[in-house]
Enzyme design. Sequence first.
Site, PDB file in Angstrom:
ATOM      1  N   LYS A  75     107.567  32.685  58.742  1.00 55.79           N
ATOM      2  CA  LYS A  75     107.411  32.853  60.181  1.00 55.79           C
ATOM      3  C   LYS A  75     108.220  34.067  60.623  1.00 55.79           C
ATOM      4  O   LYS A  75     109.328  34.308  60.121  1.00 55.79           O
ATOM      5  CB  LYS A  75     107.921  31.575  60.845  1.00 55.79           C
ATOM      6  CG  LYS A  75     107.696  31.421  62.332  1.00 55.79           C
ATOM      7  CD  LYS A  75     108.162  30.018  62.742  1.00 55.79           C
ATOM      8  CE  LYS A  75     107.994  29.716  64.204  1.00 55.79           C
ATOM      9  NZ  LYS A  75     108.410  28.321  64.522  1.00 55.79           N
ATOM     10  N   SER A 149     105.198  25.880  67.049  1.00 61.43           N
ATOM     11  CA  SER A 149     105.126  27.325  67.187  1.00 61.43           C
ATOM     12  C   SER A 149     104.787  28.031  65.881  1.00 61.43           C
ATOM     13  O   SER A 149     104.430  29.208  65.877  1.00 61.43           O
ATOM     14  CB  SER A 149     106.474  27.855  67.718  1.00 61.43           C
ATOM     15  OG  SER A 149     107.534  27.545  66.828  1.00 61.43           O
ATOM     16  N   SER A 173     107.659  22.046  65.657  1.00 59.92           N
ATOM     17  CA  SER A 173     106.907  23.236  65.251  1.00 59.92           C
ATOM     18  C   SER A 173     106.570  23.272  63.767  1.00 59.92           C
ATOM     19  O   SER A 173     105.692  24.033  63.359  1.00 59.92           O
ATOM     20  CB  SER A 173     107.702  24.498  65.613  1.00 59.92           C
ATOM     21  OG  SER A 173     107.876  24.596  67.007  1.00 59.92           O
TER      22      SER A 173
END
Length: 592
Positions: A75, A149, A173
């Site tokens: 990420k 996310s 997330s």
Amino acid sequence: MIPISELKHSYLCAQQTPRQFITRMVNDLRAKVALNSDPAWIWLASPAQIEAQLVQLETLNPLSLPLLGVPFAIKDNIDVKGWITTAACPAFAHTAKETATVVKKLMQAGAILIGKTNLDQFATGLVGTRSPYGAVPNTFNADYVSGGSSSGSASVVARGLVCFSLGTDTAGSGRIPAGFNNIVGMKPTPGLVSIEGVLPACKTLDCVSVFAGTASDAAIVLSVMQSSTAERASEPQFHPAHTAQSCFPAKLRIGIPLVPEFLGNLEYKNAFIQAISSARSMGAIIRQIDFSALNRVASLLYSGPWIAERYVTIEHLLNTRPETLDPSVSKVVSLAEQFSAADAFKALYELKEHALRAQEIWSECDVLLVPTAPTHPTMKEVAADPILRNSELGLYTNFVNLLEMSAIAVPAGLTDSGMPFGVTFIAPGGYDQALLSLGERWQSIHKLAPGAPQTHTSSHAHYLRIAVVGAHLQGMPLHQQLVDRQCRLIERTKTSSSYRLYALANTSPPKPGLVRSMENGYQIELEIYEMPSEHVGSFLELIAAPLGLGSVELADGTWVKGFICETWAIAQAQDISQLSGWRAYIESNVNT
């Protein structure tokens, strides 16, 4: 989606080298991203960055590397020295000066970093739509959100572009995107894995999470990532060390919500009822649990002063360049300005009181089973009310890190409309290995192929199921022929006990021949793939005598098309039937 163990096996058996595999997959990925402008990616590694990793890998002892040549993604709120970190905000972009501890450990274990993935800006969101780099679509149906996310990290694993990826998890997330994309999301106990080099969302709650196709792959990755006692002592800690628990009691007590909420989603409700039935079939005792204390804890995360932790990270941008922030992110984080220091202490006292009530749950059950999310919104529904739709998704996730718990999200089947449904097992802190073992057991019972059915998102109308037994197996040298034709792994199973398997002479790469034998036959391991019918012709052109496609009987008595061999070829071949499969034969040659 190639399991880590199978990819590593192909290297150690000299079927291919990490350089060959990584170069081929990266070149293919670059071509696809250039053509499609894939919003799951923010950065792909440059040729020089890939080459540097391969050169370093080739100096190490392959037998000592648990992640030898395994491609992964991270990420884009996780730092890598010399790479840009954006947190999905171009105005924030900067070149990292150091590599995050977890990434260092993965690379030292042999993993190859392919790129950095999209996210809800500053890891604030559960929908996967709050990014200037584009909303990441669901891998089953682009009309639905991917979850956030860690949207991009889940997407690239679900589509088999990498073997695993890293996300972060503060409020869910690392679990919501797993549930929405039919993969595993392992959220470790807070403090088990270093967050040094990870841009904070809520620094006292953040966890680095793992996305993988299977719990067994997630277990391999987590074993590399987790911090030792010495490493914990060298970094600031926000959580106590928890005693590691490797298993649950033999008579497992599973707690479920007393009144589960699905926000009107009847398909999710029915899928959860089926999941409870599956848990019972495992021999578990099901206990209905009052979730009121957990719900009160969950409400503190975004309605309380913990939102101020997010404010700390983006305060400068909020005050100087607010227009560079996603409107929803700005609105949520700006709420921090209404809380005082006194409010923070009051909320902390309230958390401790609720935590006492929540702790009582573990006297009634060993692990909680909840829907990973109560519903699955569409892109249009999120656009119409972005704050509400996002907040609804955290119903079963927001309380977990505040209470120092561990959790694993696992696939639990498809709804009637063909969308993924996932469940999450939640346990006290320290039960990470026990949860991974439970996840492995759950997946072995469900036998659901992880990830996205690529053919569902294409225009293909018809498919052919094809059984492979040798060089086309995952991790084997000809498997790329299936990948190139958008094939999807459906099942790993065996033939009926009416076959013999031979190692054919003078074939390159080495190949086996499957021959039907009604006497003294064996069950032979195979993989079944779904191939779009429009690609079958080009595939047949690659098959040379003595092999061909015919009908193969499976262990359950059904028949599929699959590789068979003309009997004349076995005169000079080695009978390897007693090994029950080509992998076992290859491995036996390596070990002799």
